[in-house]
Design a protein around this motif. Structure first.
Motif, PDB file in Angstrom:
ATOM      1  N   ASP A 121       2.300   1.823  -3.396  1.00  0.00           N
ATOM      2  CA  ASP A 121       1.296   2.358  -4.312  1.00  0.00           C
ATOM      3  C   ASP A 121       1.129   3.864  -4.113  1.00  0.00           C
ATOM      4  O   ASP A 121       1.047   4.628  -5.085  1.00  0.00           O
ATOM      5  CB  ASP A 121      -0.048   1.666  -4.089  1.00  0.00           C
ATOM      6  CG  ASP A 121      -0.002   0.168  -4.350  1.00  0.00           C
ATOM      7  OD1 ASP A 121       0.967  -0.303  -4.976  1.00  0.00           O
ATOM      8  OD2 ASP A 121      -0.935  -0.528  -3.900  1.00  0.00           O
ATOM      9  N   TYR A 129      -4.939  -2.586  -4.924  1.00  0.00           N
ATOM     10  CA  TYR A 129      -3.586  -2.187  -4.543  1.00  0.00           C
ATOM     11  C   TYR A 129      -2.596  -3.316  -4.311  1.00  0.00           C
ATOM     12  O   TYR A 129      -1.399  -3.045  -4.158  1.00  0.00           O
ATOM     13  CB  TYR A 129      -3.603  -1.202  -3.380  1.00  0.00           C
ATOM     14  CG  TYR A 129      -3.899  -1.637  -1.968  1.00  0.00           C
ATOM     15  CD1 TYR A 129      -5.010  -1.112  -1.318  1.00  0.00           C
ATOM     16  CD2 TYR A 129      -3.051  -2.470  -1.239  1.00  0.00           C
ATOM     17  CE1 TYR A 129      -5.286  -1.426  -0.011  1.00  0.00           C
ATOM     18  CE2 TYR A 129      -3.315  -2.796   0.075  1.00  0.00           C
ATOM     19  CZ  TYR A 129      -4.436  -2.264   0.690  1.00  0.00           C
ATOM     20  OH  TYR A 129      -4.694  -2.572   1.997  1.00  0.00           O
ATOM     21  N   ARG A 144       0.836  -1.205   0.000  1.00  0.00           N
ATOM     22  CA  ARG A 144       0.000   0.000   0.000  1.00  0.00           C
ATOM     23  C   ARG A 144       0.870   1.254   0.000  1.00  0.00           C
ATOM     24  O   ARG A 144       0.609   2.214  -0.728  1.00  0.00           O
ATOM     25  CB  ARG A 144      -0.903  -0.019   1.240  1.00  0.00           C
ATOM     26  CG  ARG A 144      -1.834   1.172   1.358  1.00  0.00           C
ATOM     27  CD  ARG A 144      -2.694   1.023   2.604  1.00  0.00           C
ATOM     28  NE  ARG A 144      -1.914   1.109   3.824  1.00  0.00           N
ATOM     29  CZ  ARG A 144      -2.221   0.504   4.971  1.00  0.00           C
ATOM     30  NH1 ARG A 144      -3.277  -0.273   5.042  1.00  0.00           N
ATOM     31  NH2 ARG A 144      -1.471   0.668   6.029  1.00  0.00           N
ATOM     32  N   GLU A 203      -9.812   4.339  -9.507  1.00  0.00           N
ATOM     33  CA  GLU A 203      -9.384   3.385  -8.489  1.00  0.00           C
ATOM     34  C   GLU A 203      -8.519   2.292  -9.101  1.00  0.00           C
ATOM     35  O   GLU A 203      -8.600   2.026 -10.311  1.00  0.00           O
ATOM     36  CB  GLU A 203     -10.591   2.742  -7.812  1.00  0.00           C
ATOM     37  CG  GLU A 203     -11.427   1.901  -8.775  1.00  0.00           C
ATOM     38  CD  GLU A 203     -12.604   1.215  -8.079  1.00  0.00           C
ATOM     39  OE1 GLU A 203     -12.613  -0.025  -8.057  1.00  0.00           O
ATOM     40  OE2 GLU A 203     -13.499   1.934  -7.596  1.00  0.00           O
ATOM     41  N   SER A 251      -2.855   6.990   4.289  1.00  0.00           N
ATOM     42  CA  SER A 251      -2.590   5.556   4.205  1.00  0.00           C
ATOM     43  C   SER A 251      -2.962   4.889   5.527  1.00  0.00           C
ATOM     44  O   SER A 251      -2.414   5.225   6.574  1.00  0.00           O
ATOM     45  CB  SER A 251      -1.103   5.325   3.894  1.00  0.00           C
ATOM     46  OG  SER A 251      -0.816   3.956   3.792  1.00  0.00           O
ATOM     47  N   LEU A 263      -9.536  -4.441  -1.714  1.00  0.00           N
ATOM     48  CA  LEU A 263      -8.490  -3.504  -1.341  1.00  0.00           C
ATOM     49  C   LEU A 263      -8.220  -2.574  -2.517  1.00  0.00           C
ATOM     50  O   LEU A 263      -7.857  -3.027  -3.604  1.00  0.00           O
ATOM     51  CB  LEU A 263      -7.212  -4.258  -0.961  1.00  0.00           C
ATOM     52  CG  LEU A 263      -7.367  -5.382   0.066  1.00  0.00           C
ATOM     53  CD1 LEU A 263      -6.010  -6.026   0.349  1.00  0.00           C
ATOM     54  CD2 LEU A 263      -7.991  -4.868   1.358  1.00  0.00           C
ATOM     55  N   LYS A 264      -8.379  -1.280  -2.308  1.00  0.00           N
ATOM     56  CA  LYS A 264      -8.253  -0.327  -3.402  1.00  0.00           C
ATOM     57  C   LYS A 264      -7.427   0.890  -3.000  1.00  0.00           C
ATOM     58  O   LYS A 264      -7.397   1.271  -1.832  1.00  0.00           O
ATOM     59  CB  LYS A 264      -9.636   0.183  -3.852  1.00  0.00           C
ATOM     60  CG  LYS A 264     -10.655  -0.863  -4.249  1.00  0.00           C
ATOM     61  CD  LYS A 264     -11.996  -0.200  -4.573  1.00  0.00           C
ATOM     62  CE  LYS A 264     -13.106  -1.229  -4.754  1.00  0.00           C
ATOM     63  NZ  LYS A 264     -12.924  -2.046  -5.955  1.00  0.00           N
ATOM     64  N   ILE A 265      -6.780   1.473  -3.995  1.00  0.00           N
ATOM     65  CA  ILE A 265      -6.264   2.836  -3.884  1.00  0.00           C
ATOM     66  C   ILE A 265      -7.207   3.692  -4.709  1.00  0.00           C
ATOM     67  O   ILE A 265      -7.400   3.445  -5.906  1.00  0.00           O
ATOM     68  CB  ILE A 265      -4.827   2.960  -4.427  1.00  0.00           C
ATOM     69  CG1 ILE A 265      -3.871   2.048  -3.650  1.00  0.00           C
ATOM     70  CG2 ILE A 265      -4.366   4.419  -4.361  1.00  0.00           C
ATOM     71  CD1 ILE A 265      -3.665   2.425  -2.198  1.00  0.00           C
ATOM     72  N   ASP A 306      -7.407  -8.753  -2.938  1.00  0.00           N
ATOM     73  CA  ASP A 306      -7.955  -7.686  -3.768  1.00  0.00           C
ATOM     74  C   ASP A 306      -9.396  -7.978  -4.163  1.00  0.00           C
ATOM     75  O   ASP A 306     -10.257  -7.098  -4.138  1.00  0.00           O
ATOM     76  CB  ASP A 306      -7.113  -7.517  -5.033  1.00  0.00           C
ATOM     77  CG  ASP A 306      -5.946  -6.546  -4.833  1.00  0.00           C
ATOM     78  OD1 ASP A 306      -5.893  -5.911  -3.775  1.00  0.00           O
ATOM     79  OD2 ASP A 306      -5.110  -6.438  -5.734  1.00  0.00           O
ATOM     80  N   ASP A 363      -6.327   4.774   0.604  1.00  0.00           N
ATOM     81  CA  ASP A 363      -6.669   3.364   0.494  1.00  0.00           C
ATOM     82  C   ASP A 363      -8.036   3.113   1.115  1.00  0.00           C
ATOM     83  O   ASP A 363      -8.467   3.822   2.034  1.00  0.00           O
ATOM     84  CB  ASP A 363      -5.614   2.496   1.189  1.00  0.00           C
ATOM     85  CG  ASP A 363      -5.546   2.754   2.680  1.00  0.00           C
ATOM     86  OD1 ASP A 363      -6.014   1.905   3.461  1.00  0.00           O
ATOM     87  OD2 ASP A 363      -5.031   3.818   3.086  1.00  0.00           O
TER      88      ASP A 363
END
Length: 282
Positions: free
Chosen positions: A74, A241, A71, A238, A161, A270-272, A265, A191
């Motif tokens: 990223d 990540y 993370r 999006e 983060s 799980l995303k940015i 994921d 995130d």
């Protein structure tokens, strides 16, 4: 340089534990992650990390440590991309703790702002004082008086983060809409985890911190439904990540961890997420 003693059960201990988790990840996955700033800071601390090392020794815990490191990688990629287009921009680390992600991306021209609550910032100032291009802002996140401290003349990127998942959704809505109005043309990167992951991972934390309904915490299954309806004049994008920013197909990464990354994921979402605030106002 004089070392700083960290006592058990203190706010200072809470703040240094993520540093030791980074150290474990560096040692376990050296080709995936490195943070010389964290290692340097650890060298200045007197702290018995035996309990942390023991707690992080299991496969699940080590994967979660790798997940946090990925993370950070990223977020760094997002900062570097923004600085390539806006080299003199302001970079704002929201809920910074002792994190130095912005320092890792410093191009020698940008202005760095670190934001955290007054009690936490007192400790950061002790270890990481301000410089001519680094400012430490001691505000609670929802005390939006900190907006006035940011010079956005040359662009601004905010990032958070491991922060917003512990906040109430309604507060996040208020914060993002206020930022969209105050910082047109700015960007925020953060995130998120899905609702299932929030219920599984934060159940004990919510109970300990008096959150009666865990569903009130900020979580995102799909940005089209969980963010888009309540923020205007904003472009939303999006990426998952664990897999979308870098390739973790490395001999030092166990195959089981690569499988967990793909599963995490997809299952835990799980995303940015990146929000670009429009210059236009309707």
């Amino acid at each position: 340089m004089e070392t700083v003693q960290i006592e058990k059960g203190t706010l200072q201990e809470e703040m240094v534990i993520p540093l030791y988790r980074k150290k474990i990840c560096i040692e376990k996955f050296p080709t995936l992650f490195h943070d010389e700033f964290a290692l340097d800071l650890i060298s200045r601390l007197e702290y018995n990390a035996e309990e942390v090392e023991k707690a992080e020794s299991g496969k699940v815990q080590q994967f979660e440590t790798m997940e946090a490191a990925q993370r950070q990688n990223d977020i760094e990629a997002e900062i570097l991309e923004y600085l390539s287009e806006h080299p003199d921009a302001a970079i704002v680390n929201i809920g910074c703790g002792l994190d130095q992600t912005a320092d890792k991306c410093d191009n020698g021209r940008c202005m760095i702002y670190n934001l955290d609550s007054p009690d936490r910032m007192d400790f950061r100032n002790e270890l990481l004082p301000e410089t001519d291009r680094i400012r430490n802002l001691d505000y609670d996140i929802m005390d939006m008086a900190w907006f006035d401290e940011i010079n956005t003349e040359n662009g601004v990127l905010f990032f958070a983060s491991g922060v917003f998942t512990y906040m109430i959704k309604e507060d996040i809505k208020k914060l993002f809409n206020a930022m969209a109005l105050r910082f047109p043309g700015g960007r925020i990167v953060f995130d998120t985890i899905g609702k299932t992951a929030s219920k599984m991972r934060l159940k004990n934390w919510a109970k300990e911190n008096g959150v009666e309904n865990i569903e009130t915490l900020f979580s995102v299954d799909d940005t089209r439904w969980d963010i888009r309806p309540w923020i205007k004049n904003t472009k939303i994008s999006e990426k998952s990540y664990m897999k979308k920013y870098s390739d973790i197909k490395d001999d030092t990464i166990p195959k089981s961890y690569r499988f967990y990354a793909k599963l995490a994921d997809k299952t835990f979402k799980l995303k940015i997420v990146r929000l670009d605030f429009s210059n236009k106002r309707n």
